[in-house]
Scaffold this motif. Structure first.
Motif, PDB file in Angstrom:
ATOM      1  N   ASN A 121       2.199  -3.752   9.668  1.00  0.00           N
ATOM      2  CA  ASN A 121       1.224  -2.834  10.250  1.00  0.00           C
ATOM      3  C   ASN A 121       1.668  -1.378  10.153  1.00  0.00           C
ATOM      4  OD1 ASN A 121      -0.562  -4.937  11.276  1.00  0.00           O
ATOM      5  ND2 ASN A 121       1.122  -5.389  12.676  1.00  0.00           N
ATOM      6  N   ASN A 122       2.976  -1.174  10.137  1.00  0.00           N
ATOM      7  CA  ASN A 122       3.473   0.192  10.173  1.00  0.00           C
ATOM      8  C   ASN A 122       3.832   0.673   8.777  1.00  0.00           C
ATOM      9  OD1 ASN A 122       5.699  -1.855  10.744  1.00  0.00           O
ATOM     10  ND2 ASN A 122       6.863  -0.089  10.054  1.00  0.00           N
ATOM     11  N   LEU A 123       4.119   1.950   8.687  1.00  0.00           N
ATOM     12  CA  LEU A 123       4.548   2.572   7.442  1.00  0.00           C
ATOM     13  C   LEU A 123       6.064   2.733   7.445  1.00  0.00           C
ATOM     14  CD1 LEU A 123       1.869   5.411   7.129  1.00  0.00           C
ATOM     15  CD2 LEU A 123       1.899   3.211   5.948  1.00  0.00           C
ATOM     16  N   TYR A 140       2.058  11.845   2.452  1.00  0.00           N
ATOM     17  CA  TYR A 140       1.712  12.736   3.550  1.00  0.00           C
ATOM     18  C   TYR A 140       2.420  14.072   3.328  1.00  0.00           C
ATOM     19  CZ  TYR A 140      -0.339   9.038   6.420  1.00  0.00           C
ATOM     20  OH  TYR A 140      -1.142   8.034   6.911  1.00  0.00           O
ATOM     21  N   ILE A 154      -4.319   1.648  -2.971  1.00  0.00           N
ATOM     22  CA  ILE A 154      -4.545   0.318  -2.415  1.00  0.00           C
ATOM     23  C   ILE A 154      -4.559  -0.707  -3.529  1.00  0.00           C
ATOM     24  CG2 ILE A 154      -6.080  -1.118  -1.010  1.00  0.00           C
ATOM     25  CD1 ILE A 154      -4.760   1.268   0.447  1.00  0.00           C
ATOM     26  N   PHE A 164      -2.479  13.420   5.932  1.00  0.00           N
ATOM     27  CA  PHE A 164      -2.677  12.452   4.857  1.00  0.00           C
ATOM     28  C   PHE A 164      -3.126  13.168   3.585  1.00  0.00           C
ATOM     29  CE2 PHE A 164      -3.974   8.662   2.758  1.00  0.00           C
ATOM     30  CZ  PHE A 164      -5.223   8.905   2.197  1.00  0.00           C
ATOM     31  N   PHE A 179       8.769   5.204   5.767  1.00  0.00           N
ATOM     32  CA  PHE A 179       8.753   6.520   5.146  1.00  0.00           C
ATOM     33  C   PHE A 179      10.045   6.811   4.387  1.00  0.00           C
ATOM     34  CE2 PHE A 179       5.032   8.802   6.734  1.00  0.00           C
ATOM     35  CZ  PHE A 179       4.612   7.972   7.749  1.00  0.00           C
ATOM     36  N   GLY A 180       9.915   7.616   3.332  1.00  0.00           N
ATOM     37  CA  GLY A 180      11.082   8.216   2.716  1.00  0.00           C
ATOM     38  C   GLY A 180      11.589   9.352   3.570  1.00  0.00           C
ATOM     39  N   ARG A 182       3.408   0.622   2.985  1.00  0.00           N
ATOM     40  CA  ARG A 182       3.062  -0.384   3.971  1.00  0.00           C
ATOM     41  C   ARG A 182       3.157  -1.730   3.270  1.00  0.00           C
ATOM     42  NH1 ARG A 182      -2.398  -0.867   7.727  1.00  0.00           N
ATOM     43  NH2 ARG A 182      -2.292  -3.126   7.949  1.00  0.00           N
ATOM     44  N   LYS A 207      -3.745   7.785  -1.018  1.00  0.00           N
ATOM     45  CA  LYS A 207      -3.188   6.443  -0.904  1.00  0.00           C
ATOM     46  C   LYS A 207      -3.578   5.610  -2.111  1.00  0.00           C
ATOM     47  CE  LYS A 207      -7.102   4.672   1.821  1.00  0.00           C
ATOM     48  NZ  LYS A 207      -7.526   4.146   3.161  1.00  0.00           N
ATOM     49  N   PHE A 209       6.186  13.571   2.288  1.00  0.00           N
ATOM     50  CA  PHE A 209       6.712  12.250   2.591  1.00  0.00           C
ATOM     51  C   PHE A 209       5.932  11.179   1.842  1.00  0.00           C
ATOM     52  CE2 PHE A 209       9.746  13.001   5.935  1.00  0.00           C
ATOM     53  CZ  PHE A 209       9.332  14.173   6.545  1.00  0.00           C
ATOM     54  N   TYR A 253       0.879  -1.172   0.000  1.00  0.00           N
ATOM     55  CA  TYR A 253       0.000   0.000   0.000  1.00  0.00           C
ATOM     56  C   TYR A 253       0.919   1.226   0.000  1.00  0.00           C
ATOM     57  CZ  TYR A 253      -3.313  -3.521   1.673  1.00  0.00           C
ATOM     58  OH  TYR A 253      -4.089  -4.648   1.812  1.00  0.00           O
ATOM     59  N   PHE A 279       1.365   5.576   0.198  1.00  0.00           N
ATOM     60  CA  PHE A 279       0.769   6.775   0.786  1.00  0.00           C
ATOM     61  C   PHE A 279       1.644   7.993   0.510  1.00  0.00           C
ATOM     62  CE2 PHE A 279      -2.287   4.666   3.666  1.00  0.00           C
ATOM     63  CZ  PHE A 279      -1.779   3.373   3.681  1.00  0.00           C
ATOM     64  N   LEU A 321       1.934  15.600  10.456  1.00  0.00           N
ATOM     65  CA  LEU A 321       1.750  15.089   9.098  1.00  0.00           C
ATOM     66  C   LEU A 321       0.272  14.977   8.776  1.00  0.00           C
ATOM     67  CD1 LEU A 321       4.695  14.027   9.803  1.00  0.00           C
ATOM     68  CD2 LEU A 321       4.241  12.297   8.072  1.00  0.00           C
TER      69      LEU A 321
END
Lengths: 113, 115
Positions: free
Chosen positions: A99-101, A36, A51, A46, A103-104, A94, A49, A90, A32, A34, A44
């Motif tokens: 469960n977590n993201l 931000y 999916i 949103f 990030f760049g 996922r 996204k 950003f 997934y 995203f 941050l």
């Protein structure tokens, strides 16, 4: 290992011009994706996204992003930049089963009046 | 409605002291996350809570870091014997659920400075 790359630390664009903020990822499976945005002294927010389904997703404030599976990219775009779009952006992924993201490191967008 | 809140907004502490950071998630959100944002770096995942399940602690950088979530709502991140490298902005986020790809809503963060 999962990773997200935002190759540009800084992007400058003139007001009214189209903007692109680049993001590529390295993740096993179908993640997934995203975007931000972080405004000064704020948390941050949103934007959008991906999916599944249509590769072009539309989000808040006129932003959109295009998922390209073959290039493992998820670039953020906007047809006409506003000065108020100036912020830190950003990209995050996922991975399947996580469960977590991840990030760049962020891209600072400056829109010049 | 109210967003994610965090306290304190700023914390300055001496090296070696313990600190506690608090997060109030959005009401009804069962998933809660802690991240750390260091200068010039992206966000680093620390820990994840989902309902009454055991937390995912895989991102905690050392055993000096711990977190708990009481009653499925408020969470506290504790850093013991703080070090200068712990200086960062600590962000909390919540979402509707862990399994589905719901977007995460972030709080304003706590800026921790260890002197």
């Amino acid at each position: 290992a999962q990773s997200v790359a935002q190759p540009e630390d800084q992007v400058n664009v003139a007001e009214g011009n189209p903007l692109t903020v680049k993001c590529t990822y390295s993740v096993s499976g179908n993640p997934y994706l995203f975007w931000y945005v972080q405004y000064p002294n704020r948390g941050l927010q949103f934007l959008l996204k991906y999916i599944t389904g249509d590769n072009l997703v539309k989000g808040s404030y006129g932003f959109e992003a295009e998922f390209n599976k073959s290039q493992t990219s998820f670039h953020l775009k906007k047809p006409s930049a506003l000065v108020s779009d100036s912020a830190l952006y950003f990209c995050a992924v996922r991975p399947p089963g996580a469960n977590n993201l991840f990030f760049g490191t962020g891209t600072r967008l400056t829109v010049i009046p | 409605g109210a967003g994610v809140s965090q306290s304190p907004s700023n914390k300055v502490t001496e090296k070696g002291k313990d600190v506690e950071l608090r997060c109030d998630p959005i009401s009804g959100h069962t998933a809660l996350y802690w991240y750390r944002q260091s200068l010039g770096q992206g966000l680093e995942f620390l820990i994840y809570f989902q309902g009454n399940s055991a937390p995912d602690k895989s991102g905690l950088p050392s055993d000096r870091f711990s977190a708990e979530r009481t009653g499925g709502s408020v969470s506290t991140l504790t850093i013991q014997r703080t070090q200068q490298e712990d200086s960062a902005v600590y962000l909390c986020a919540s979402s509707l659920g862990g399994d589905m790809p719901y977007e995460q809503y972030f709080g304003p963060g706590t800026r921790l400075t260890v002197t």
